[in-house]
Write a protein that holds these residues in place. Structure first.
Motif, PDB file in Angstrom:
ATOM      1  N   TYR A  12      39.112   8.543  16.078  1.00  0.00           N
ATOM      2  CA  TYR A  12      38.138   8.701  15.002  1.00  0.00           C
ATOM      3  C   TYR A  12      36.858   8.000  15.477  1.00  0.00           C
ATOM      4  CZ  TYR A  12      41.416  10.498  11.487  1.00  0.00           C
ATOM      5  OH  TYR A  12      42.296  11.278  10.785  1.00  0.00           O
ATOM      6  N   THR A  96      42.001  22.587   4.699  1.00  0.00           N
ATOM      7  CA  THR A  96      42.740  21.697   5.607  1.00  0.00           C
ATOM      8  C   THR A  96      42.639  20.204   5.283  1.00  0.00           C
ATOM      9  OG1 THR A  96      40.823  21.490   7.020  1.00  0.00           O
ATOM     10  CG2 THR A  96      42.340  23.279   7.537  1.00  0.00           C
ATOM     11  N   GLU A 103      37.810  21.247  -3.590  1.00  0.00           N
ATOM     12  CA  GLU A 103      37.490  22.401  -2.732  1.00  0.00           C
ATOM     13  C   GLU A 103      38.479  23.567  -2.964  1.00  0.00           C
ATOM     14  OE1 GLU A 103      38.307  22.648   1.719  1.00  0.00           O
ATOM     15  OE2 GLU A 103      36.275  21.867   1.611  1.00  0.00           O
ATOM     16  N   SER A 132      46.046  12.020   2.957  1.00  0.00           N
ATOM     17  CA  SER A 132      46.131  10.974   1.924  1.00  0.00           C
ATOM     18  C   SER A 132      47.083  11.410   0.811  1.00  0.00           C
ATOM     19  CB  SER A 132      44.746  10.694   1.333  1.00  0.00           C
ATOM     20  OG  SER A 132      44.888   9.988   0.132  1.00  0.00           O
TER      21      SER A 132
END
Ligand SMILES: C[S@@+](CC[C@H](N)C(=O)[O-])C[C@H]1O[C@@H](n2cnc3c(N)ncnc32)[C@H](O)[C@@H]1O
Length: 259
Positions: A12, A96, A103, A132
């Motif tokens: 990340y 995704t 969304e 999450s």
């Protein structure tokens, strides 16, 4: 940061992970990395808290209006035409990194609006995944605060939400199109779904280093059927390797078609 068999945040963007790690150093009262590592050993539940803190879950209904407008005007009509031509009933979409569900619910409301009575001709599956578990649980409940529904038009609000204890709950007719599940986009290269018509991967790649962005996008490419569509976030883009294999339908809306 790597948490064995759970999370891998090593690729990340470092800046985000470090800023978020500092939040946890303060919240846990440990103050420095060495103390925080000992704290993690003594309090394994802190791993989840750290992971929830690193994953930024900002979202919103109809978040990028221009993109959604283009999806309705240029993607849905083609998908429906192709389905009818090939006498296929299944229309499959994957959001995704769905955060709290705004969304995928936006996509299903727009599909319901677009199809109207034609909806009965199709089996619509909207898969919505995220890393999450906390966000997924809230997404499944489909209840949003007055602040979260700000900006939604009165027509959509009246048609697709019920008032619920001071909040707004998405109606069952919309909920039944959605299938929420846990999926980590970065630790596997095997897609959980194949032959998809449309994929949304918005505002997630920005948190990854280039190499990992490309790995995730290759997996998404594999999950699309030929001529399937990929939608990215406003500031995200395809790497050169995939630009050769996908056509850009609209550069501003970040909509791409698999060749
Ligand atoms: C900023 S939100 C984007 C939400 C939505 N797509 C949008 O554009 O409004 C980023 C989401 O990516 C999720 N995420 C972070 N790492 C992930 C991973 N490895 N696999 C799947 N989802 C991940 C976060 O939990 C968060 O919900």
């Amino acid at each position: 940061m790597y948490i064995k068999e759970k999370y891998d945040f090593r690729d990340y963007r470092r800046g985000t992970v470090i800023r978020r790690l500092e939040n946890r150093l303060n919240a846990s009262g440990t103050g420095n990395y060495r103390n925080y590592l000992s704290f993690l050993d003594a309090h394994p539940e802190e791993y989840e808290k750290f992971a929830e803190c690193v994953t930024i879950k900002v979202s919103g209904f109809f978040r990028t209006p221009y993109t959604f407008q283009q999806v309705v005007q240029r993607v849905f009509p083609v998908l429906v035409l192709e389905k009818r031509k090939h006498q296929e009933r299944n229309l499959r979409v994957w959001c995704t990194s769905c955060a709290y569900g705004q969304e995928p619910y936006s996509v299903s409301m727009l599909l319901a609006e677009f199809l109207g009575t034609q909806r009965q001709d199709f089996n619509i599956f909207i898969y919505a995944t995220d890393i999450s578990r906390q966000a997924l649980s809230e997404a499944r409940s489909a209840i949003y605060s007055p602040r979260e529904i700000e900006g939604i038009s009165d027509t959509i609000l009246e048609k697709y939400f019920n008032r619920s204890n001071g909040g707004y709950e998405v109606i069952d007719d919309i909920k039944q199109m959605l299938h929420f599940s846990y999926f980590d986009l970065t630790t596997t290269s095997r897609p959980p779904f194949m032959n998809l018509d449309l994929i949304f991967c918005c505002n997630f790649l920005i948190y990854l280093q280039k190499y990992l962005q490309e790995k995730v996008l290759n997996m998404l490419y594999d999950s699309l059927r030929s001529s399937g569509y990929l939608v990215l976030g406003e500031v995200e883009t395809l790497p050169n390797s995939l630009r050769k294999k996908m056509m850009c339908l609209d550069e501003k809306a970040k909509i791409y078609v698999k060749n």
